[in-house]
Structure formats: C-alpha cells, structure tokens
Design an enzyme around this catalytic site. Structure first.
Site, PDB file in Angstrom:
ATOM      1  N   ASP A  94       0.865  -1.179   0.000  1.00 18.39           N
ATOM      2  CA  ASP A  94       0.000   0.000   0.000  1.00 18.39           C
ATOM      3  C   ASP A  94       0.895   1.220   0.000  1.00 18.39           C
ATOM      4  O   ASP A  94       1.043   1.914   0.995  1.00 18.39           O
ATOM      5  CB  ASP A  94      -0.904  -0.051   1.242  1.00 18.39           C
ATOM      6  CG  ASP A  94      -1.794   1.184   1.373  1.00 18.39           C
ATOM      7  OD1 ASP A  94      -1.933   1.918   0.385  1.00 18.39           O
ATOM      8  OD2 ASP A  94      -2.340   1.399   2.477  1.00 18.39           O
ATOM      9  N   ASP A 112       2.608   7.035  -4.552  1.00 18.42           N
ATOM     10  CA  ASP A 112       2.961   6.959  -5.975  1.00 18.42           C
ATOM     11  C   ASP A 112       4.471   6.756  -6.140  1.00 18.42           C
ATOM     12  O   ASP A 112       5.235   7.014  -5.209  1.00 18.42           O
ATOM     13  CB  ASP A 112       2.513   8.244  -6.679  1.00 18.42           C
ATOM     14  CG  ASP A 112       1.009   8.243  -6.915  1.00 18.42           C
ATOM     15  OD1 ASP A 112       0.581   7.588  -7.872  1.00 18.42           O
ATOM     16  OD2 ASP A 112       0.280   8.863  -6.119  1.00 18.42           O
TER      17      ASP A 112
END
Length: 286
Positions: free
Chosen positions: A155, A158
C-alpha cells in the site's frame, strides 16, 4: 476557507475545499496535511498528493485486501507494506483465519497522526494482538527478513519520493522470496489512463518474477483519472480463475461485512480494458 490543489499531474488535477485544517507537519520523510472537506470528510495528503479520504477509502482498502486473501483461501500470515493510515490493517484484521500480521511503515509520524486524526480508518486495528508494527523502509525489510508470508499487500504512495523503490524489480523479487509456496503479492499501481507507463513498467518486472501476473481494478473517486489498477503476482495460476461459487462460499463463511467488495466484483475486477491489455502485451482472455 482555502483550497487544496493536488499536484500529481501537470495541467490536470483536482481541488478540495479546506473547511478546517486539522494538522500540517513536515515529517522526517514527507510533507503531511490532514484537513476537513465538506464532501469527502477528513482528507490526508502527502507531498501534494491526496492519499486517502474518509468518504471513499473503503473501496481501495477492501479491494487490496479481500481479493488476495479470499483468492488464497488459507492465508495465515499477511505482510502490509505502507498503509500507515490503518485502513488496510483494519480490513486484514476482519479475517479471523489470519494468525499474524506484520505491517512495515517507513514513517512513524503518519501512523501517529492517522490514529489521532483519521481514527475511522483503523477503528482500533493497531491494538490487535496479531499485529507486529515495524517502522522501517519496506524495501529494506523484504530484502532482509527471514519471515515468510502467504499474502503481501503493498500500500505505497505513488512511484515518486519514498515510494519509488516499491515499484522496482528488486522489490518484486524480494517479495517473491518472502512468499510461502502458493503466496500472492498485490500492489497499488496508479490509474492506467493517466499512468500507463507505470503499469507497463510493472508488467515488465512482474513477468520475470511470478508464475501468474495480471492487474485488476476498481474506481476510487479520490484517485482521479479513471479506474485504479492493482498489480497481481501469484506463485500459482489457478487463484485468478477461481469459480465465483468458491469465492461466495469463502466470503459467506468469513462473516465479513463489506461496503464494496463481493465475489462478483472480485471476478469482474480482473477484466481489463483493451488499451491496458495491449500496453502490457496480454490477450483479452488472459
């Protein structure tokens, strides 16, 4: 009242009204803000990029958690890389069959701030006795740990700044080494319409590492630019082709209540648009 302008893309973006600034800090790794928005509730951004909102976080967290865990069917040990807001941890904790959860987050301040300002994300999951919380660089952890896992969930932010290394071939290879026989890796992979190059790069890197690799997707309003892609790397190829009846049985048996995920969504999420399949060199029946 001021506005928060996201800076992820040049010439295109989204703006959030800041009803109330709840917290702003420059951590050891990144610039963090948490503010109140009239539509999306509490919003967290890191280095100019929206990370999560109270209104739609469940879509992202349910899809990155329940798809690999229900596909696996017998996951006992789960590794979460990143996920400092606690949403991924909350969803993993719903699986009573999971016995041990390791979570590796690079930024302790993110965890602390989210416990305080985004408590609905974790809903007390940080207190779960199955959790081993490690404050460390995710790449360093998977490169050095002797532990193994059934499911690894990346998780990450970017692929810029602290999250960049979590999209490298070295990272995927290290994750593969940490997976038990029959293990699955899933990762956040951006919105293909805006970040097709990133999806192509991931495909090229997964291809040499995993017996079965693919992408699946879900539309999360906060992540602008269309549906978001999640990368999938499995050590067995049958996980991705499970009959919906098998998933129904597992889902019903778990007793887990969701707001987005269900077995039909699970199966359908692996159907990809033609432009994505062409970009990653996969036939439409892959």
């Amino acid at each position: 009242m001021s506005d928060y302008q996201e800076t992820l893309y040049e010439g295109y973006g989204q703006r959030f009204r800041i009803e109330k600034m709840l917290h702003e800090v420059r951590t050891e790794h990144q610039h963090l803000v948490i503010f109140q928005n009239p539509v999306m509730g509490r919003v967290m951004a890191l280095d100019g990029v929206i990370q999560t909102t109270e209104a739609d976080e469940y879509i992202y967290h349910e899809m990155l958690t329940h798809v690999p865990i229900f596909a696996h069917g017998a996951a006992k040990r789960v590794l979460i890389i990143g996920g400092g807001d606690g949403g991924m941890l909350r969803e993993v904790c719903k699986h009573a069959s999971v016995e041990h959860i390791t979570m590796v987050e690079i930024d302790a301040t993110v965890v602390d701030m989210c416990k305080t300002y985004l408590p609905e994300h974790s809903k007390g999951a940080f207190e779960d006795s199955r959790l081993n919380l490690v404050i460390d660089d995710g790449m360093r952890f998977v490169a050095n740990t002797r532990e193994t896992f059934d499911v690894i969930i990346s998780d990450s932010t970017d692929p810029i700044g602290p999250g960049e290394v979590l999209f490298s071939e070295n990272f995927y290879q290290a994750c593969h080494r940490c997976l038990n026989e029959g293990g699955i890796l899933v990762t956040q992979n951006g919105t293909p319409f805006m970040q097709l190059g990133g999806v192509k790069n991931t495909a090229g890197r997964l291809r040499g590492v995993f017996a079965d690799w693919h992408f699946y997707q879900a539309a999360v309003p906060t992540y602008i630019g269309g549906a978001m892609a999640f990368a999938w790397g499995a050590t067995r190829s049958d996980y991705r082709k499970l009959p919906v009846e098998t998933l129904h049985r597992r889902f019903a048996g778990s007793g887990i209540v969701t707001r987005y995920y269900n077995p039909a969504i699970h199966v359908g999420a692996f159907a990809l648009p033609q432009y994505v399949l062409q970009a990653v060199n996969k036939p439409s029946n892959a």
